[in-house]
Write a protein that holds these residues in place. Structure first.
Motif, PDB file in Angstrom:
ATOM      1  N   LEU A 156       1.729   6.801  -6.819  1.00  0.00           N
ATOM      2  CA  LEU A 156       0.583   7.618  -7.226  1.00  0.00           C
ATOM      3  C   LEU A 156       0.598   8.995  -6.584  1.00  0.00           C
ATOM      4  O   LEU A 156      -0.234   9.844  -6.922  1.00  0.00           O
ATOM      5  N   TYR A 157       1.503   9.207  -5.640  1.00  0.00           N
ATOM      6  CA  TYR A 157       1.508  10.476  -4.903  1.00  0.00           C
ATOM      7  C   TYR A 157       1.945  11.619  -5.809  1.00  0.00           C
ATOM      8  O   TYR A 157       2.956  11.529  -6.509  1.00  0.00           O
ATOM      9  N   THR A 158       1.164  12.691  -5.820  1.00  0.00           N
ATOM     10  CA  THR A 158       1.504  13.904  -6.565  1.00  0.00           C
ATOM     11  C   THR A 158       1.437  15.077  -5.610  1.00  0.00           C
ATOM     12  O   THR A 158       0.384  15.348  -5.013  1.00  0.00           O
ATOM     13  N   ASP A 159       2.534  15.771  -5.466  1.00  0.00           N
ATOM     14  CA  ASP A 159       2.584  16.914  -4.564  1.00  0.00           C
ATOM     15  C   ASP A 159       1.594  17.977  -5.028  1.00  0.00           C
ATOM     16  O   ASP A 159       1.601  18.398  -6.176  1.00  0.00           O
ATOM     17  N   ILE A 205       0.839  -1.203   0.000  1.00  0.00           N
ATOM     18  CA  ILE A 205       0.000   0.000   0.000  1.00  0.00           C
ATOM     19  C   ILE A 205       0.873   1.252   0.000  1.00  0.00           C
ATOM     20  O   ILE A 205       0.617   2.203  -0.749  1.00  0.00           O
ATOM     21  N   ASN A 206       1.916   1.251   0.833  1.00  0.00           N
ATOM     22  CA  ASN A 206       2.801   2.407   0.901  1.00  0.00           C
ATOM     23  C   ASN A 206       3.565   2.620  -0.410  1.00  0.00           C
ATOM     24  O   ASN A 206       3.904   3.760  -0.750  1.00  0.00           O
ATOM     25  N   MET A 207       3.833   1.560  -1.124  1.00  0.00           N
ATOM     26  CA  MET A 207       4.542   1.705  -2.393  1.00  0.00           C
ATOM     27  C   MET A 207       3.773   2.622  -3.345  1.00  0.00           C
ATOM     28  O   MET A 207       4.367   3.385  -4.113  1.00  0.00           O
ATOM     29  N   PHE A 208       2.452   2.572  -3.266  1.00  0.00           N
ATOM     30  CA  PHE A 208       1.640   3.412  -4.135  1.00  0.00           C
ATOM     31  C   PHE A 208       1.226   4.735  -3.482  1.00  0.00           C
ATOM     32  O   PHE A 208       1.158   5.765  -4.160  1.00  0.00           O
ATOM     33  N   LEU A 209       0.941   4.729  -2.184  1.00  0.00           N
ATOM     34  CA  LEU A 209       0.269   5.870  -1.568  1.00  0.00           C
ATOM     35  C   LEU A 209       1.114   6.676  -0.600  1.00  0.00           C
ATOM     36  O   LEU A 209       0.677   7.749  -0.161  1.00  0.00           O
ATOM     37  N   ASN A 210       2.284   6.190  -0.229  1.00  0.00           N
ATOM     38  CA  ASN A 210       3.069   6.884   0.786  1.00  0.00           C
ATOM     39  C   ASN A 210       3.366   8.330   0.369  1.00  0.00           C
ATOM     40  O   ASN A 210       3.715   8.610  -0.777  1.00  0.00           O
ATOM     41  N   GLU A 211       3.218   9.256   1.317  1.00  0.00           N
ATOM     42  CA  GLU A 211       3.444  10.667   1.025  1.00  0.00           C
ATOM     43  C   GLU A 211       4.893  10.898   0.598  1.00  0.00           C
ATOM     44  O   GLU A 211       5.833  10.507   1.277  1.00  0.00           O
ATOM     45  N   GLY A 212       5.053  11.545  -0.542  1.00  0.00           N
ATOM     46  CA  GLY A 212       6.387  11.875  -1.033  1.00  0.00           C
ATOM     47  C   GLY A 212       6.959  10.857  -1.992  1.00  0.00           C
ATOM     48  O   GLY A 212       7.451  11.208  -3.065  1.00  0.00           O
ATOM     49  N   THR A 213       6.896   9.565  -1.648  1.00  0.00           N
ATOM     50  CA  THR A 213       7.551   8.543  -2.461  1.00  0.00           C
ATOM     51  C   THR A 213       6.583   7.605  -3.168  1.00  0.00           C
ATOM     52  O   THR A 213       7.004   6.802  -3.999  1.00  0.00           O
ATOM     53  N   GLY A 214       5.286   7.656  -2.854  1.00  0.00           N
ATOM     54  CA  GLY A 214       4.326   6.743  -3.453  1.00  0.00           C
ATOM     55  C   GLY A 214       4.228   6.905  -4.964  1.00  0.00           C
ATOM     56  O   GLY A 214       4.354   8.011  -5.502  1.00  0.00           O
ATOM     57  N   THR A 269      -4.128  11.020  -2.771  1.00  0.00           N
ATOM     58  CA  THR A 269      -3.734   9.797  -2.083  1.00  0.00           C
ATOM     59  C   THR A 269      -3.538  10.097  -0.603  1.00  0.00           C
ATOM     60  O   THR A 269      -3.090  11.192  -0.241  1.00  0.00           O
ATOM     61  N   MET A 270      -3.856   9.126   0.232  1.00  0.00           N
ATOM     62  CA  MET A 270      -3.693   9.319   1.677  1.00  0.00           C
ATOM     63  C   MET A 270      -3.628   7.968   2.368  1.00  0.00           C
ATOM     64  O   MET A 270      -4.378   7.045   2.032  1.00  0.00           O
ATOM     65  N   MET A 271      -2.733   7.867   3.336  1.00  0.00           N
ATOM     66  CA  MET A 271      -2.744   6.735   4.253  1.00  0.00           C
ATOM     67  C   MET A 271      -3.652   7.116   5.414  1.00  0.00           C
ATOM     68  O   MET A 271      -3.428   8.116   6.099  1.00  0.00           O
ATOM     69  N   GLY A 272      -4.719   6.344   5.615  1.00  0.00           N
ATOM     70  CA  GLY A 272      -5.721   6.675   6.611  1.00  0.00           C
ATOM     71  C   GLY A 272      -5.199   6.583   8.031  1.00  0.00           C
ATOM     72  O   GLY A 272      -4.180   5.947   8.301  1.00  0.00           O
ATOM     73  N   PRO A 273      -5.914   7.207   8.976  1.00  0.00           N
ATOM     74  CA  PRO A 273      -5.497   7.204  10.380  1.00  0.00           C
ATOM     75  C   PRO A 273      -5.673   5.837  11.020  1.00  0.00           C
ATOM     76  O   PRO A 273      -6.431   4.990  10.524  1.00  0.00           O
ATOM     77  N   ASN A 274      -4.989   5.628  12.134  1.00  0.00           N
ATOM     78  CA  ASN A 274      -5.106   4.360  12.863  1.00  0.00           C
ATOM     79  C   ASN A 274      -6.433   4.242  13.602  1.00  0.00           C
ATOM     80  O   ASN A 274      -6.830   3.155  14.004  1.00  0.00           O
TER      81      ASN A 274
END
Length: 445
Positions: free
Chosen positions: A110-113, A99-108, A124-129
């Motif tokens: 699919l992530y676009t600043d 999941i982080n490979m695609f969505l991680n902030e900065g390096t994902g 894209t966002m990694m949801g809260p715990n």
């Protein structure tokens, strides 16, 4: 295999990922299906500033917004083709890594600043715990206005990842979030968020795609969640754990040149998906057609009706990733060898996860006649986590179709009292055991 899927697999190999070659294509198809869903549904945008309902609630910059009519309308309904993914695996099996490979902030990938502020790329966002129903879907204040910016609104048109998806289902057990599961079901299925509160309505449509992971002991698939998720089963073994350790060593010793090359690969993949999204939105297909070969595969007896829709979405997502985009024509969904391999492996993983509870019940009560009320209590205890209504539904959906399961009402034996429905786990060996539908025996008596 499509070029972009090949590049994704190569990217994972260059990064020394372990056991992902059969899983990465499913994420790619989910992205393709997400783009198609935007083509089909985003002309009816609830968050269009040109038609404001609540200025603070609108999304000013969204590259998915358009005014083209829907092109996929099964049963005269605007079809929803999102592929939500749930990975089941033990700790350390690599669920979060994917999941982080695609969505991680900065390096994902699919992530676009600036995707939340500019009309570029996917949100894209990694949801809260931990998340509440109000935080996920919204609430209203004393004036009846929706409070804040709930995640389902914020991530419309984007990808929302949860490293532990139980944070969503666990919220349903709290008094302040008791309706979480119902809202989750409808928003994942057709995008609708709708609830009546004392001071007003929370009512809008959203188009987020959800990717999550969970451990086997925390898997909750009753109450219709199994119909919304594409299941990925990740097995763990001592041999695989040794491969993870070896991969960590290789990853740690990458040279600067290796890392720069990987950064270039990531940029290429990100740009490819962003370009495909824009090309498809600006020049959409004129329609969709599924070939007879694909239809024959979906009509197999071992595929349930609601599963065929999930696999049809996978085929759509795969077709959206073809090497060269040609819009304005009918999108032809063909069953080639790579797609057939994806469908077969996906079906096997789904069976491994979804049928494990069925096998457990079969093994526990094999060749037994058990009162249905007793069976319901046992299923409620060991499968549906105390939910008696879900246990009834689980029997209807999971056991009644099995050739070794039957319900019958015993014949009267002269003794007083109402005869309850019995369940036979195993082949019928007594002619008095007549398979019948729920309650039919009592009605006849």
């Amino acid at each position: 295999m499509n070029e972009i899927i090949t590049k994704l697999i190569r990217f994972t190999k260059d990064n020394h990922y372990v056991d992902v070659e059969d899983k990465v294509p499913l994420f790619a198809c989910s992205i393709g299906a997400h783009i198609f869903n935007a083509i089909n549904k985003c002309s009816r945008c609830d968050f269009d500033p040109a038609h404001p309902q609540n200025n603070d609630f609108n999304i000013a910059n969204c590259p998915l917004r358009h005014h083209n009519p829907p092109i996929y309308t099964p049963m005269s309904q605007v079809g929803d083709t999102r592929i939500h993914i749930l990975m089941r695996g033990a700790k350390g099996s690599g669920k979060s890594m994917l999941i982080n490979m695609f969505l991680n902030e900065g390096t994902g990938l699919l992530y676009t600043d600036g995707a939340f502020f500019d009309s570029v790329g996917f949100r894209t966002m990694m949801g809260p715990n931990s998340v509440t129903e109000a935080g996920m879907f919204g609430s209203v204040d004393e004036e009846g206005e929706i409070v804040g910016r709930p995640l389902a609104r914020e991530m419309c048109g984007g990808f929302l990842g949860f490293e532990e998806s139980s944070s969503l289902t666990d919220a349903n057990k709290k008094d302040h979030s008791i309706d979480m599961k119902n809202q989750l079901l409808t928003s994942l299925d057709n995008g609708r968020v709708q609830k009546m509160m004392r001071n007003g309505w929370v009512n809008y449509n959203t188009r987020y795609t959800l990717w999550g992971g969970t451990q086997p002991a925390r898997l909750e698939m009753e109450s219709g969640l199994d119909r919304r998720f594409f299941i990925i089963d990740i097995e763990m073994s001592p041999e695989k754990e040794a491969l993870f350790k070896k991969a960590q060593h290789l990853q740690s010793n990458m040279t600067r040149g290796d890392r720069l090359a990987l950064a270039d690969e990531a940029i290429y993949i990100r740009n490819w998906f962003n370009t495909r999204m824009l090309d498809a939105i600006l020049n959409p297909p004129s329609g969709v057609i599924f070939t007879d070969e694909l239809g024959a595969w979906l009509d197999r007896d071992d595929i349930r009706s609601y599963e065929s829709d999930l696999f049809r979405r996978l085929a759509i997502g795969y077709a959206m990733l073809k090497d060269k985009w040609v819009g304005g024509e009918v999108l032809r969904i063909e069953l080639d060898d790579p797609l057939l391999g994806l469908l077969e492996s996906s079906l096997m993983m789904r069976r491994s996860v979804m049928d494990s509870d069925v096998r457990m019940i079969k093994d526990a009560f094999w060749m037994q006649d058990i009162k249905k009320s007793t069976l319901l209590k046992e299923i409620s205890r060991i499968i549906t986590k105390g939910d008696y209504v879900a246990a009834k539904r689980w029997i209807d959906e999971s056991l009644t179709q099995q050739p070794w399961f039957a319900e019958y009402t015993p014949k009267a034996d002269g003794r007083r009292g109402r005869k309850g429905v019995m369940c036979r786990i195993g082949p019928l060996t007594d002619p008095r055991q007549v398979a019948q539908k729920w309650g039919k025996g009592e009605i006849e008596q």
